[in-house]
Design a protein around this motif. Structure first.
Motif, short mmCIF file in Angstrom:
data_model
loop_
_atom_site.label_atom_id
_atom_site.label_comp_id
_atom_site.label_asym_id
_atom_site.label_seq_id
_atom_site.Cartn_x
_atom_site.Cartn_y
_atom_site.Cartn_z
N UNK A 91 -22.53 28.60 -6.34
CA UNK A 91 -23.14 27.97 -7.51
C UNK A 91 -22.12 27.82 -8.64
N UNK A 92 -21.24 28.81 -8.78
CA UNK A 92 -20.25 28.79 -9.85
C UNK A 92 -19.04 27.92 -9.53
N UNK A 93 -18.93 27.49 -8.26
CA UNK A 93 -17.81 26.62 -7.89
C UNK A 93 -17.94 25.29 -8.61
N UNK A 94 -16.83 24.75 -9.08
CA UNK A 94 -16.90 23.46 -9.80
C UNK A 94 -17.32 22.33 -8.88
N UNK A 95 -17.98 21.33 -9.44
CA UNK A 95 -18.38 20.15 -8.67
C UNK A 95 -17.14 19.44 -8.16
N UNK A 96 -17.25 18.84 -6.99
CA UNK A 96 -16.11 18.18 -6.37
C UNK A 96 -16.56 16.91 -5.66
N UNK A 97 -15.67 15.93 -5.62
CA UNK A 97 -15.97 14.70 -4.88
C UNK A 97 -15.80 14.90 -3.39
N UNK A 98 -15.18 16.00 -3.00
CA UNK A 98 -14.95 16.31 -1.58
C UNK A 98 -15.74 17.55 -1.20
N UNK A 99 -17.05 17.49 -1.44
CA UNK A 99 -17.93 18.64 -1.25
C UNK A 99 -17.89 19.17 0.18
N UNK A 100 -17.83 18.28 1.17
CA UNK A 100 -17.82 18.72 2.56
C UNK A 100 -16.67 19.66 2.86
N UNK A 101 -15.47 19.27 2.48
CA UNK A 101 -14.28 20.09 2.74
C UNK A 101 -14.14 21.24 1.75
N UNK A 102 -14.49 20.99 0.50
CA UNK A 102 -14.23 21.99 -0.55
C UNK A 102 -15.31 23.06 -0.66
N UNK A 103 -16.52 22.75 -0.23
CA UNK A 103 -17.63 23.70 -0.36
C UNK A 103 -18.31 23.97 0.98
N UNK A 104 -18.82 22.91 1.60
CA UNK A 104 -19.67 23.08 2.79
C UNK A 104 -18.95 23.76 3.94
N UNK A 105 -17.66 23.56 4.08
CA UNK A 105 -16.94 24.10 5.22
C UNK A 105 -16.00 25.25 4.84
N UNK A 106 -16.31 25.93 3.74
CA UNK A 106 -15.47 27.04 3.26
C UNK A 106 -16.20 28.36 3.49
N UNK A 107 -15.49 29.31 4.09
CA UNK A 107 -16.08 30.60 4.45
C UNK A 107 -16.73 31.28 3.25
N UNK A 108 -16.01 31.36 2.15
CA UNK A 108 -16.49 32.07 0.96
C UNK A 108 -17.85 31.56 0.49
N UNK A 109 -18.12 30.26 0.73
CA UNK A 109 -19.33 29.64 0.21
C UNK A 109 -20.44 29.51 1.24
N UNK A 110 -20.20 29.87 2.51
CA UNK A 110 -21.20 29.58 3.54
C UNK A 110 -21.65 30.79 4.35
N UNK A 153 -26.28 11.06 2.58
CA UNK A 153 -25.38 10.18 3.33
C UNK A 153 -25.27 8.81 2.67
N UNK A 154 -26.37 8.31 2.13
CA UNK A 154 -26.38 6.98 1.51
C UNK A 154 -25.71 6.97 0.14
N UNK A 155 -25.97 8.02 -0.64
CA UNK A 155 -25.44 8.08 -2.00
C UNK A 155 -23.97 8.43 -1.98
N UNK A 156 -23.59 9.32 -1.07
CA UNK A 156 -22.20 9.75 -0.98
C UNK A 156 -21.97 11.06 -1.71
#
Length: 204
Positions: A91-110, A153-156
């Protein structure tokens, strides 16, 4: 199976024995972010999440058990604390345009995804499932997941849905487990399900 697949992919890439290969081999390519120069074996991200959970969650248990009172609530407190900590990091991680790589697929966050599995296990030990409610929950969470993921998926980039993603996907997984447990498979159906369960991760 993982190492065989990794070596095969590395030979074909070719990336065998590179620094990227070694990070994959030790599940450290996505601990706090994407560290590899070339993410040529991207399927490994979820395996890293699991392996680090198997290391860090027991350490959390060892750390919390001495300071918590004995009783049936202790496993719940440990599981909920672990899940809450990971959720807070994400939740505290900054917003990113590359959410999949920067958040969704990161051990610390998942790692909370598997923490939810631990809490589900505790719940299923105590609660007798009603088939109608279990399957209704699965239908509702499936529809919700389809609608939100399709919109994403549609919005990006939709930070609200991205933030909700781990919760609604985790709910879908929990509902699916609960619903299928009500089937109480027997005989050949149970044997087939057990066989598929044993080979599924190696195939993956």
């Amino acid at each position: 199976p993982y190492l065989i697949a990794l070596v095969a992919a590395s030979v074909l890439s070719p990336q065998l024995l590179t620094s990227d290969f070694l990070r994959y081999a030790f599940y450290v390519q996505n601990v706090t972010g994407q560290a590899n120069t070339l993410d040529y074996f991207p399927i490994a991200w979820s395996l890293s999440v699991e392996e680090w959970f198997y290391i860090l969650f027991p350490l959390a248990c060892f750390g919390l058990v001495p300071i918590l009172p004995e009783g049936q609530a202790r496993p719940w407190i440990i599981g909920a604390t672990f899940v809450a900590a990971i959720t807070l990091f994400r939740t505290l991680a900054p917003a990113t345009d590359h959410w999949g790589n920067d958040i969704r697929r990161v051990v610390l966050f998942r790692m909370d995804a598997i923490g939810y599995g631990f809490l589900l296990h505790l719940a299923l030990e105590r609660v007798r499932l009603r088939p109608f409610l279990a399957w209704l929950a699965l239908i509702v969470t499936t529809l919700l997941a389809l609608v939100l993921t399709q919109r994403l998926a549609n919005v990006g980039t939709d930070h609200t849905i991205e933030t909700a993603f781990p919760f609604y996907i985790g709910s879908l997984g929990a509902a699916a487990i609960a619903a299928f447990l009500t089937l109480d498979l027997q005989g050949r159906a149970a044997a087939a399900a057990l066989f598929l369960g044993r080979i599924s991760y190696s195939v993956y």
